[in-house]
Motif scaffolding. Structure first.
Motif, PDB file in Angstrom:
ATOM      1  N   VAL A  96       1.478   6.966   0.909  1.00  0.00           N
ATOM      2  CA  VAL A  96       0.481   6.974  -0.168  1.00  0.00           C
ATOM      3  C   VAL A  96      -0.867   6.666   0.470  1.00  0.00           C
ATOM      4  O   VAL A  96      -0.985   5.705   1.232  1.00  0.00           O
ATOM      5  CB  VAL A  96       0.800   5.902  -1.229  1.00  0.00           C
ATOM      6  CG1 VAL A  96      -0.285   5.880  -2.306  1.00  0.00           C
ATOM      7  CG2 VAL A  96       2.167   6.146  -1.851  1.00  0.00           C
ATOM      8  N   GLY A  97      -1.862   7.470   0.199  1.00  0.00           N
ATOM      9  CA  GLY A  97      -3.211   7.177   0.685  1.00  0.00           C
ATOM     10  C   GLY A  97      -3.656   8.017   1.855  1.00  0.00           C
ATOM     11  O   GLY A  97      -4.854   8.227   2.049  1.00  0.00           O
ATOM     12  N   GLU A 103      -4.033  13.166  -0.597  1.00  0.00           N
ATOM     13  CA  GLU A 103      -4.114  13.066  -2.049  1.00  0.00           C
ATOM     14  C   GLU A 103      -2.771  13.226  -2.743  1.00  0.00           C
ATOM     15  O   GLU A 103      -2.454  12.515  -3.688  1.00  0.00           O
ATOM     16  CB  GLU A 103      -5.098  14.123  -2.596  1.00  0.00           C
ATOM     17  CG  GLU A 103      -6.559  13.846  -2.260  1.00  0.00           C
ATOM     18  CD  GLU A 103      -7.476  14.864  -2.895  1.00  0.00           C
ATOM     19  OE1 GLU A 103      -6.994  15.654  -3.736  1.00  0.00           O
ATOM     20  OE2 GLU A 103      -8.677  14.881  -2.552  1.00  0.00           O
ATOM     21  N   TYR A 119       1.240   2.971   2.536  1.00  0.00           N
ATOM     22  CA  TYR A 119       0.585   3.825   3.523  1.00  0.00           C
ATOM     23  C   TYR A 119       1.538   4.047   4.713  1.00  0.00           C
ATOM     24  O   TYR A 119       2.231   3.128   5.102  1.00  0.00           O
ATOM     25  CB  TYR A 119      -0.716   3.164   4.010  1.00  0.00           C
ATOM     26  CG  TYR A 119      -1.656   4.116   4.705  1.00  0.00           C
ATOM     27  CD1 TYR A 119      -2.594   4.833   3.979  1.00  0.00           C
ATOM     28  CD2 TYR A 119      -1.579   4.312   6.073  1.00  0.00           C
ATOM     29  CE1 TYR A 119      -3.448   5.728   4.616  1.00  0.00           C
ATOM     30  CE2 TYR A 119      -2.422   5.198   6.713  1.00  0.00           C
ATOM     31  CZ  TYR A 119      -3.352   5.904   5.982  1.00  0.00           C
ATOM     32  OH  TYR A 119      -4.197   6.805   6.600  1.00  0.00           O
ATOM     33  N   SER A 123       0.809  -1.230   0.000  1.00  0.00           N
ATOM     34  CA  SER A 123       0.000   0.000   0.000  1.00  0.00           C
ATOM     35  C   SER A 123       0.836   1.270   0.000  1.00  0.00           C
ATOM     36  O   SER A 123       0.399   2.305  -0.496  1.00  0.00           O
ATOM     37  CB  SER A 123      -0.916   0.013   1.228  1.00  0.00           C
ATOM     38  OG  SER A 123      -0.157   0.212   2.417  1.00  0.00           O
TER      39      SER A 123
END
Length: 426
Positions: free
Chosen positions: A363-364, A367, A360, A358
């Motif tokens: 990212v995530g 935006e 994360y 992911s």
């Protein structure tokens, strides 16, 4: 002939120090483990109570630690990384919130931020202290900022006052990472007691050790409540109801760790005193070596010397710190150039190796995503080019330090003469 005269060991000369002969924190030669730890451990084994909730040693260790630091609350855990995770968990950031810290630190400072799905924001360092630069910190603050982690590096105190001033103005929490800074003082105050939360590590190389372990301290009752729960699966042990109030891991320290920590704590003042004495001896011995400048302390500051850092005038010597460190190593000195690469360059962050594929929270969580470009923190990136670090421990004697000073002078004298000869030839 003085020890620092003659051909360098790297060029075939005789080393100043027999390689591998200095005490080291990696074994008993540079540690203080002994009968006291064995006695505490024996009590635990004979009791049959190895878990903290059944035993007494971890609780006694927490109480003794809180007394020594003069704070009401201390919670033990499994590592320094865990101690910092307790602090982040107590602050309870939302996913995507930001926590500002230094890129020059152990990855254990960064892991807890990511484990709580927050985003590490890296401020640059002051090139004199190698600790957070308050001006850079303030530039990093956004509406998502929740806290600042101030790292006291190498046993040297960072100046917490400008950071605290910034935090008060923006309504932020300050966590002190004291993993390398036991009994370090800033203006007469023990670091770890100045911000909202202080965190310590008992890993093998630290001033006191139980192999691995951590301690999180605070004066704040509400934070202390969350810290205690966070190290025990969110489980309030009072009463008979077995429940879990929020998501948190199990970071309970074992009685075996607590027993060793309890014995080690009694030796800590002497350990720090011995490290300081030897550091003062080396600093005095280097007073006539202008190319090497040890750390400078302000009024009321106390360094506990986890490592012994030096600024290097590489321009005057005409040699890189990497070359200098190699020459010192060949003389038997425990030297290295720099400490760590800036944390935003490690693969876990640069390649976003976090939760599965992911990426994360990089990212995530927002935006635009999160990117850490080269050149983000120029002083941090240049640190290795300006610093030599020496391993340090309480096992060093005056003779060891005399030999270390001799090795430093031998190598610096060689490059100084080489530089002058080259200049004269030109």
């Amino acid at each position: 002939m003085e020890a620092w005269e003659g051909r360098l060991a790297k060029d075939g000369g005789t080393p100043v120090i027999e390689p591998g002969s200095l005490p080291t924190v990696s074994d008993a030669s540079g540690r203080t483990f002994g009968e006291e730890e064995l006695a505490e451990l024996t009590e635990v084994i004979r009791s049959g109570r190895l878990g903290r909730n059944e035993g007494t040693k971890v609780k006694a260790f927490e109480q003794a630690f809180s007394r020594r630091w003069g704070v009401p609350h201390a919670t033990a855990s499994t590592s320094g990384t865990a101690a910092l995770h307790l602090a982040i968990g107590a602050i309870n950031p939302d996913p995507g919130d930001e926590i500002i810290t230094t890129p020059i630190t152990d990855f254990g400072t960064i892991i807890p931020i990511l484990m709580q799905n927050a985003i590490p924001v890296f401020a640059d360092i002051d090139p004199e202290t190698w600790c957070l630069d308050p001006v850079s910190v303030e530039r990093c603050i956004t509406e998502r900022t929740r806290a600042i982690i101030l790292v006291h590096l190498f046993g040297r105190p960072a100046d917490p006052d400008p950071i605290l001033d910034i935090a008060r103005r923006y309504g932020l929490r300050v966590i002190e990472d004291c993993s390398q800074a036991f009994l370090t003082e800033s203006k007469g105050r023990l670091v770890g007691t100045i911000g909202d939360i202080g965190c310590f590590s008992f890993q093998q190389s630290k001033h006191m050790s139980c192999g691995d372990g951590g301690m999180t301290i605070t004066k704040d009752e509400e934070l202390a409540w969350r810290i205690r729960l966070f190290q025990d699966k969110g489980w309030p042990r009072e009463g008979n109801l077995r429940t879990h109030l929020f998501l948190s891991p199990n970071y309970r320290m074992t009685e075996l760790q607590g027993a060793v920590g309890l014995a080690q704590l009694k030796k800590l003042d002497d350990v720090v005193r011995r490290r300081e004495e030897r550091a003062r001896q080396l600093t005095l011995a280097l007073s006539d070596v202008p190319e090497l400048r040890p750390i400078r302390l302000g009024p009321g500051d106390r360094a506990s010397y986890w490592l012994y850092p030096m600024h290097v005038d590489t321009e005057s010597l005409g040699v890189s710190t990497k070359e200098l460190a190699y020459a010192l190593q060949q003389e038997g000195l425990p030297a290295r150039a720099g400490y760590v690469e800036p944390m935003y360059k490690v693969p876990a962050i640069r390649e976003r190796r976090t939760y599965g594929r992911s990426g994360y929270p990089f990212v995530g969580a927002r935006e635009e995503g999160v990117v850490y470009p080269d050149g983000l923190c120029p002083h941090a990136e240049a640190m290795a080019e300006r610093m030599i670090l020496l391993a340090w421990n309480e096992g060093y004697t005056e003779e060891h330090v005399h030999a270390i000073a001799g090795g430093l002078k031998k190598v610096v004298t060689h490059y100084r003469q080489q530089r002058h000869q080259g200049g004269a030839a030109g």
